[in-house]
Every structure is written in structure tokens, then in C-alpha cells.
Write an enzyme that holds these catalytic residues in place. Structure first.
Site, PDB file in Angstrom:
ATOM      1  N   LYS A 277       0.725  -0.915   0.156  1.00 14.32           N
ATOM      2  CA  LYS A 277       0.268   0.225   0.128  1.00 14.32           C
ATOM      3  C   LYS A 277       1.292   1.207   0.243  1.00 14.32           C
ATOM      4  CE  LYS A 277      -1.719   1.125   4.235  1.00 14.32           C
ATOM      5  NZ  LYS A 277      -1.466   3.473   4.600  1.00 14.32           N
ATOM      6  N   ASN A 278       1.795   2.093   0.908  1.00  9.74           N
ATOM      7  CA  ASN A 278       2.488   2.862   1.307  1.00  9.74           C
ATOM      8  C   ASN A 278       3.222   2.569   0.175  1.00  9.74           C
ATOM      9  OD1 ASN A 278       1.093   3.008   3.521  1.00  9.74           O
ATOM     10  ND2 ASN A 278       2.833   1.719   4.678  1.00  9.74           N
TER      11      ASN A 278
ATOM     12  N   ARG B 286      -8.643  -0.052   5.015  1.00 12.84           N
ATOM     13  CA  ARG B 286      -7.826   1.135   4.852  1.00 12.84           C
ATOM     14  C   ARG B 286      -6.500   0.340   4.275  1.00 12.84           C
ATOM     15  NH1 ARG B 286      -7.298   6.663   7.708  1.00 12.84           N
ATOM     16  NH2 ARG B 286      -5.927   6.564   5.829  1.00 12.84           N
TER      17      ARG B 286
ATOM     18  N   CYS C 295      -3.946  12.733  12.844  1.00 12.20           N
ATOM     19  CA  CYS C 295      -4.916  11.125  13.057  1.00 12.20           C
ATOM     20  C   CYS C 295      -4.317  10.879  14.518  1.00 12.20           C
ATOM     21  CB  CYS C 295      -4.371  10.109  11.755  1.00 12.20           C
ATOM     22  SG  CYS C 295      -2.863   9.740  12.089  1.00 12.20           S
TER      23      CYS C 295
ATOM     24  N   ASP D 195       5.196   0.880  11.988  1.00 10.69           N
ATOM     25  CA  ASP D 195       3.869   0.302  11.822  1.00 10.69           C
ATOM     26  C   ASP D 195       3.406  -1.382  12.104  1.00 10.69           C
ATOM     27  OD1 ASP D 195       2.864   2.575  10.264  1.00 10.69           O
ATOM     28  OD2 ASP D 195       3.812   2.067   8.554  1.00 10.69           O
TER      29      ASP D 195
ATOM     30  N   ARG E 122       0.930  14.586  13.007  1.00 11.17           N
ATOM     31  CA  ARG E 122       1.750  15.116  11.726  1.00 11.17           C
ATOM     32  C   ARG E 122       1.380  16.189  10.608  1.00 11.17           C
ATOM     33  NH1 ARG E 122      -1.081   8.919   9.518  1.00 11.17           N
ATOM     34  NH2 ARG E 122       1.053   8.816   8.733  1.00 11.17           N
TER      35      ARG E 122
END
Ligand code: EPU
Length: 427
Positions: A22-23, A400, A117, A308, A122
Site C-alpha cells: 500500500k505505502n 484501509r 490523526c 507500523d 503529523r
């Protein structure tokens, strides 16, 4: 809002294929805005964040469609709309990835300033500092970042911040510099594999980037970029999560489509606590057969232990034989899962940026609430091994970033079920 209902205690066994990253995919999709030609990006997982990025690119005049499963085809048709509106950006912070490409290609960009968030405040000051160094004039109007530059000019830029390098900041500045006049040197660049993957995509499109993967990236600006065909790297965070799922259930799992070179710090930690990790013919074998040892870990920029995977490792260490210390050095507030794990019987005490985890003999199922993507995954992992039933609410966070998460876990023998609970809230 969908929930996962998990009955604990199954040992995971079997083989699972890791999806594309994803990233890596998100900034590469945004970088397709730099070209007038068609880009074809393979290995793109089916996820809510990818759908958000596709919609954002469509807002910005690109035609985006999926062909043949995991390939996304992007072709810019109209460059008149360069405004990433707040309604899009607030649903996905990675929307900020379009800032550099829009500015470099269209000479102007308007992107809503992302807010904080669940994992912290951030800021994007480093992104803006880098783009200003390339000659952009940047102001804040009505909550939007407004950037203009008739032609960006190469420069030497230091991108380090209080918590180290910035991944998406590096992506933005590196992407923008491809079309700048002259040479750009980015010092203290992020070294993450996703940055290397973006550089590979951009170079395939005609950019001249060297040094990606090191803290010093050099970009020689070119006049234009072509389209490119590229396949994104395997998702190292999904792979790490599945490895920890195998470990926490004392299971035996083979992972396909995994690059263990991207997971050295994780494999090292897992081995240190007593998990067997082997690799042969591109398949990683993860096996755990006993109660694990405690350890200390600090999250760091790549190649250090990734933030993560901090929450997922915490779930594992909750059941280790002794005390562990987990220090968060990237997002100091990323500890929302601590309270929820506590509801399942974990013994965790927070001291500043560190969580002291005292291993317990067992976790017990409970209804828990997910706060962000990785924290949600950590709660699912805890549920896999907890006694009784765990209900993880708000699983749209997981959707997500983890493709078919419950299906992959079920195929490995987990008892996990998605229960329909209506549509997710707009956050
Ligand atoms: N930071 C600043 N100023 C900036 C940018 C960042 O001070 O302008 C600080 C941040 O507050 C943080 C640190 O620098 O303390 C690192 O943040 P970074 O910019 O690297 O994070 P990011 O690029 O916004 C990406 C991933 C995150 C991952 C981080 C760190 C994507 C789409 N997101 O975010 O992934 O946690 O790098 O590795 O690539 C996730 O997938 O769950 C996720 C949150």
C-alpha cells in the site's frame, strides 16, 4: 460498521500470499500525475486507501481504472483542476503525495492541509520546506496549502526532522525534483524500500534519480517524463503482521511474495524472542513452538524496527515470559492500542514514549475498539490467541491497509468472521 468476531486459540498453519505494498503504491500512483502518458502499476492491492487515491486522481483530471486484477492504469486527461479538497484529504492523509507532482507538472497545486490523526499530530512542515527550497512559493489559504512555481529549480535540501527523516516528504520532494531545472540533492532522505520503489518507477518513466535507499538522493531534472510500467514491492508491513500472527498462535506459516531483506529488523527481533524464521526459494517459513522470550525494541526509520509493526509486536510480547520495553521514536503518541489490549488482560504500563509490557499467561476475549490501521491489526492478533471471543469493532481501519485480512487468516485456520454492521462513519 463491520466488526470482526474472533474465536481464539487456533494455531495458524498453511501458506499465504502477501499483497503488494500500500505505502509503495500510493506515492507511485500520485507520481503518475507527472506524465502525460499512460502509467501501468501492477501489484496494487484492493484497499480503501487505494480507492481513495484513485478518486483523488480522478478529481485531478486522471482516468484511473483497474485492469486484470491487481493492475491500475492511470492516464491524465485534463490538468485544469489542481485542488485536492479537504473532503478527500481528511479521509486519507497520504493525499499529500499529490502536492509535489502537481506543483512540478502543473506549476501550481492546492492541497488541503492534512490534520492530525489517531497516531499523532503529523505535521507536513518538512514537505513544505523541501518544496520551498526548490523555489515554490507556498501559502496557507482557508486550510489549504497553495503552492506555485513557474519552474522548480534544483537545490540542496536537508529533510531531517525531530523524529528523523520523512517518508512521504521525501516522496514529494523527490517526485517534484524530477522535473526541476538542474540538480537536486536531498540529504537525510528517508531510506524506506517504498522510496526506492518510487525511484524505480520514476526512473522507468525517464527520471534521473540516484542514491534512493540511502540518506542522500540526487535527482538530475529532466524536461518531461513518459509513462511507465511497474510492479510494486510486496507489502513488508502486511508480511510482518502475518509473521507475528504465526508467532502469536504458535503456528507454522509459509509466506509467499515477501522480501525478507526489507524485514531484517523484524526477523531479527522475532528470532531473538524465539521464533524460527527461515527463507527458501522466495518463501519465508515462520514457526513458533513455545512460550517466547521478552525483549526491548525501539521503533526507528528504516532499516530499524518499523513503527507500523510496533502495535502488533506489542500483542506478541503481552504473552512473553517476562518484561519487555517498547519505545516509540517515530510517532510518540502511537499507543492507542495499550488500553484496548488492557481490556483483554494485558499488563502494560506506559512511561513517556515507552510501554513496559509484563507478559501474562493468557489474554481473554473482549469487545475492543480499533483506533487506527495497525492498532486494529494488533487487536486482531491478540484475538487470535485470546481465550473466548474477541469482537474488534470499526474494522474499516483494517480495510484501509490489509487486503482480505480475515480471508487470509481464515485460510490459515483462524476462526474469524466479518459481521456486517452498516457503513463506516466519515472521519
Ligand atoms: N514529520 C515532521 N514533519 C513533516 C513530516 C513528518 O515532523 O513534515 C515527523 C512525523 O510527525 C513523524 C516522523 O516525522 O514523527 C516520520 O513521519 P513520516 O513523514 O515519515 O510519515 P509519513 O510519511 O506521513 C509514512 C507511512 C506511515 C508510516 C510512516 C513512518 C505512508 C502512506 N504512510 O507516513 O504508514 O507510519 O511513514 O514509517 O507511507 C501506516 O501504513 O499505517 C502508516 C501510518
Amino acid at each position: 460498521m463491520d466488526k470482526f468476531v474472533i474465536k481464539g486459540s487456533a494455531r495458524l498453519r498453511g501458506e499465504v500470499t502477501v499483497s503488494g505494498s500500500k505505502n509503495a503504491a500510493l506515492p507511485i500512483m500520485a507520481a503518475a500525475l507527472l506524465s502525460d502518458e499512460t502509467s501501468v502499476i501492477g501489484g496494487v492491492p484492493t484497499l480503501a486507501d487505494i480507492a481513495h487515491m484513485s478518486e483523488l486522481l480522478a478529481d485531478l483530471g486522471a482516468e484511473v481504472h483497474r485492469d486484470a486484477g491487481d493492475r491500475i492504469v492511470i492516464q491524465v486527461r485534463d490538468e485544469t483542476h489542481s485542488h485536492a479538497v479537504y473532503d478527500r484529504v481528511r479521509k486519507m492523509r497520504a493525499s499529500i503525495c499529490v502536492l509535489g507532482p502537481l506543483l512540478a507538472k502543473r506549476k501550481k497545486a492546492r492541497v488541503a492541509m492534512p490534520g492530525g490523526c489517531a497516531i499523532g499530530s503529523r505535521p507536513v512542515n518538512l514537505h513544505l520546506r523541501g518544496l520551498r527550497a526548490l523555489g515554490a512559493e507556498i501559502s496557507l489559504e482557508g486550510g489549504d496549502i497553495v503552492a506555485v512555481a513557474p519552474r522548480l529549480k534544483g537545490a540542496s535540501i536537508f529533510l531531517g526532522g525531530p523524529y528523523g527523516s520523512t517518508v512521504l516528504g521525501t516522496a514529494n520532494v523527490m517526485s517534484a525534483a524530477t522535473l526541476a531545472e538542474g540538480r537536486t540533492v536531498i540529504e537525510s532522505a528517508a531510506c524506506e524500500p517504498e522510496i526506492v520503489d518510487l525511484a524505480v518507477f520514476l526512473n522507468a518513466a525517464g527520471a534521473k534519480i540516484s542514491g534512493a535507499g540511502s540518506p542522500r538522493i540526487v535527482v538530475e531534472g529532466v524536461e518531461r517524463l513518459a509513462g511507465a510500467e511497474h510492479r510494486v514491492i510486496p507489502d513488508r508491513i502486511e508480511a510482518g503482521t502475518l509473521m507475528i500472527a504465526a508467532a502469536i498462535t504458535n503456528g507454522q506459516v509459509s509466506l509467499r511474495n515477501v522480501n525478507l531483506d526489507h524485514l531484517m529488523a523484524v526477523v531479527d527481533k522475532l528470532r531473538e524472542v524465539g521464533v524460527d524464521v527461515e527463507s527458501s526459494n522466495g518463501v519465508a517459513e515462520v514457526c513458533s513452538a513455545r512460550r517466547l522470550e521478552p525483549t526491548d525494541v525501539t521503533t526507528q526509520p528504516y532499516p530499524g524496527f518499523p513503527t507500523d509493526l510496533q502495535a502488533q509486536l506489542m500483542s506478541l510480547l503481552c504473552l512473553a515470559d517476562g518484561n519487555s520495553a517498547i519505545t516509540e521514536r517515530i510517532f510518540p503518541d502511537r499507543f492507542m492500542h495499550v488500553g484496548e489490549l488492557g481490556r483483554m488482560g494485558a499488563d502494560i504500563r506506559k512511561e513517556g514514549y515507552t510501554a513496559i509490557v509484563t507478559g501474562v499467561k493468557k489474554l481473554v476475549g473482549a469487545p475492543v475498539m480499533a483506533s487506527d490501521l495497525r492498532a486494529s491489526a494488533a487487536l486482531v492478533l491478540a484475538g487470535l490467541v485470546a481465550e473466548g471471543t474477541t469482537t474488534v469493532n470499526r474494522v474499516y481501519h483494517i480495510d484501509r491497509g490489509y487486503e482480505a485480512f480475515e480471508k487470509k487468516l481464515s485460510a490459515l485456520g483462524a476462526q474469524i468472521e466479518r459481521v456486517d454492521g452498516g457503513s463506516p462513519p466519515v472521519e
